[in-house]
Design a protein around this motif. Structure first.
Motif, PDB file in Angstrom:
ATOM      1  N   MET A   1       0.815  -1.207   0.000  1.00 49.09           N
ATOM      2  CA  MET A   1       0.000   0.000   0.000  1.00 49.09           C
ATOM      3  C   MET A   1       0.853   1.263   0.000  1.00 49.09           C
ATOM      4  N   ASN A   2       2.144   1.117   0.248  1.00 52.43           N
ATOM      5  CA  ASN A   2       3.067   2.242   0.129  1.00 52.43           C
ATOM      6  C   ASN A   2       4.457   1.751   0.500  1.00 52.43           C
ATOM      7  N   VAL A   3       5.420   2.650   0.465  1.00 59.94           N
ATOM      8  CA  VAL A   3       6.798   2.278   0.785  1.00 59.94           C
ATOM      9  C   VAL A   3       6.854   1.640   2.170  1.00 59.94           C
ATOM     10  N   GLU A   4       7.536   0.514   2.250  1.00 62.11           N
ATOM     11  CA  GLU A   4       7.739  -0.234   3.491  1.00 62.11           C
ATOM     12  C   GLU A   4       6.442  -0.824   4.061  1.00 62.11           C
ATOM     13  N   VAL A   5       5.366  -0.818   3.309  1.00 55.58           N
ATOM     14  CA  VAL A   5       4.096  -1.405   3.758  1.00 55.58           C
ATOM     15  C   VAL A   5       3.685  -2.504   2.790  1.00 55.58           C
ATOM     16  N   THR A   6       3.793  -3.757   3.230  1.00 57.86           N
ATOM     17  CA  THR A   6       3.416  -4.879   2.380  1.00 57.86           C
ATOM     18  C   THR A   6       2.511  -5.826   3.159  1.00 57.86           C
ATOM     19  N   ASP A   7       1.736  -6.614   2.431  1.00 58.74           N
ATOM     20  CA  ASP A   7       0.835  -7.562   3.077  1.00 58.74           C
ATOM     21  C   ASP A   7       0.644  -8.763   2.175  1.00 58.74           C
ATOM     22  N   LYS A   8       0.323  -9.896   2.803  1.00 57.88           N
ATOM     23  CA  LYS A   8       0.144 -11.137   2.061  1.00 57.88           C
ATOM     24  C   LYS A   8      -1.184 -11.134   1.315  1.00 57.88           C
TER      25      LYS A   8
ATOM     26  N   LYS B   1       8.828 -13.690  -1.520  1.00 57.92           N
ATOM     27  CA  LYS B   1       9.115 -12.524  -0.699  1.00 57.92           C
ATOM     28  C   LYS B   1       9.013 -11.293  -1.570  1.00 57.92           C
ATOM     29  N   VAL B   2       8.725 -10.166  -0.941  1.00 61.61           N
ATOM     30  CA  VAL B   2       8.685  -8.891  -1.653  1.00 61.61           C
ATOM     31  C   VAL B   2       9.336  -7.828  -0.782  1.00 61.61           C
ATOM     32  N   SER B   3       9.645  -6.706  -1.401  1.00 62.93           N
ATOM     33  CA  SER B   3      10.109  -5.548  -0.645  1.00 62.93           C
ATOM     34  C   SER B   3       9.639  -4.294  -1.372  1.00 62.93           C
ATOM     35  N   ARG B   4       9.458  -3.220  -0.624  1.00 62.92           N
ATOM     36  CA  ARG B   4       9.040  -1.937  -1.230  1.00 62.92           C
ATOM     37  C   ARG B   4       9.872  -0.829  -0.572  1.00 62.92           C
ATOM     38  N   LYS B   5      11.081  -0.715  -1.075  1.00 66.76           N
ATOM     39  CA  LYS B   5      12.005   0.297  -0.526  1.00 66.76           C
ATOM     40  C   LYS B   5      11.839   1.634  -1.230  1.00 66.76           C
ATOM     41  N   GLU B   6      11.369   1.581  -2.450  1.00 64.82           N
ATOM     42  CA  GLU B   6      11.099   2.796  -3.212  1.00 64.82           C
ATOM     43  C   GLU B   6       9.677   2.709  -3.743  1.00 64.82           C
ATOM     44  N   LYS B   7       9.061   3.851  -3.955  1.00 62.62           N
ATOM     45  CA  LYS B   7       7.673   3.862  -4.386  1.00 62.62           C
ATOM     46  C   LYS B   7       7.510   3.213  -5.754  1.00 62.62           C
ATOM     47  N   ARG B   8       8.454   3.380  -6.640  1.00 60.68           N
ATOM     48  CA  ARG B   8       8.286   2.927  -8.007  1.00 60.68           C
ATOM     49  C   ARG B   8       8.591   1.441  -8.195  1.00 60.68           C
TER      50      ARG B   8
END
Lengths: 115, 113
Positions: B50-57, B65-72
């Motif tokens: 849902m945004n940077v550093e916010v992930t959900d299963k 696994k996933v990561s969201r360190k940058e918005k893009r």
């Protein structure tokens, strides 16, 4: 958990005729969105039409329209004046209205358009 | 041009060899998702953010696994791929407005031997 069912794995329609694809869903939510996506052989996912659950009026986009029956949890897609380019997989999808990005897709219906 | 890009588009690998599928969007969207598509099952959501550093299963997160360190960017990581992860994978993004549609990437075809 929400589920989306498409009971017709395959459908066919003559060019210029009308076809209806069925979709039912199961949810206890009152606020949600429903979608129909088209996937041609290129595999690209293309939005066909969207319906907000709070709207009673059925959505329409050119030759595509839906029959949204909220009480029956039914969301069928009608394609009028079918064209050869309409041949594709069609997916029905559900999204909870107030919880981010949780989408649930149905298994799809493969539509063939006969010349 | 507004788009979601995925790389690679096709990948053949062997069981247990770690791999990453990249996903990038240029629309400044808050939301991003990963799906897998299998015959007869439609698309199933793996993870979403849902945004940077916010992930959900999503519905089928096991083995990913996933990561969201940058918005893009929203990479999908398979630490130890297995043959049952052979599938067609889609990345998608959308703006925060819940009524808006998702923009899908072109898909990545993965074969795990």
């Amino acid at each position: 958990a929400q589920t989306v069912t498409q009971s017709q794995p395959e459908m066919s329609v003559q060019e210029a005729e009308t076809v209806t694809l069925s979709c039912t869903y199961d949810t206890s939510e009152s606020d949600y969105y429903l979608f129909w996506y088209k996937q041609p052989p290129s595999r690209q996912m293309i939005l066909v039409i969207r319906q907000e659950a709070y709207k009673q009026q059925n959505a329409t986009e050119n030759r595509f329209s839906v029959n949204f029956q909220k009480a029956a949890k039914s969301f069928s897609l009608k394609i009028s004046d079918s064209q050869l380019g309409d041949a594709a997989m069609y997916f029905c999808a559900y999204r909870r209205g107030n919880y981010g990005q949780n989408f649930v897709f149905g298994p799809g219906t493969r539509l063939s358009v006969l010349p | 041009e507004a788009q979601v890009t995925q790389n690679p588009r096709y990948l053949i690998t062997v069981t247990g060899k770690k791999l990453t599928v990249t996903c990038s969007q240029n629309m400044n969207h808050e939301y991003m998702s990963w799906y897998r598509q299998d015959p007869g099952l439609g698309l199933r959501q793996i993870y979403y953010s849902m945004n940077v550093e916010v992930t959900d299963k999503g519905d089928v997160p096991e083995g990913y696994k996933v990561s969201r360190k940058e918005k893009r960017n929203f990479p999908l990581i398979l630490e130890s791929p297995s043959p049952n992860q052979t599938s067609l994978y889609f990345c998608a993004s959308s703006p925060e407005d819940h009524g808006r549609d998702q923009y899908f990437g072109p898909g990545t075809r993965l074969l795990v031997l």
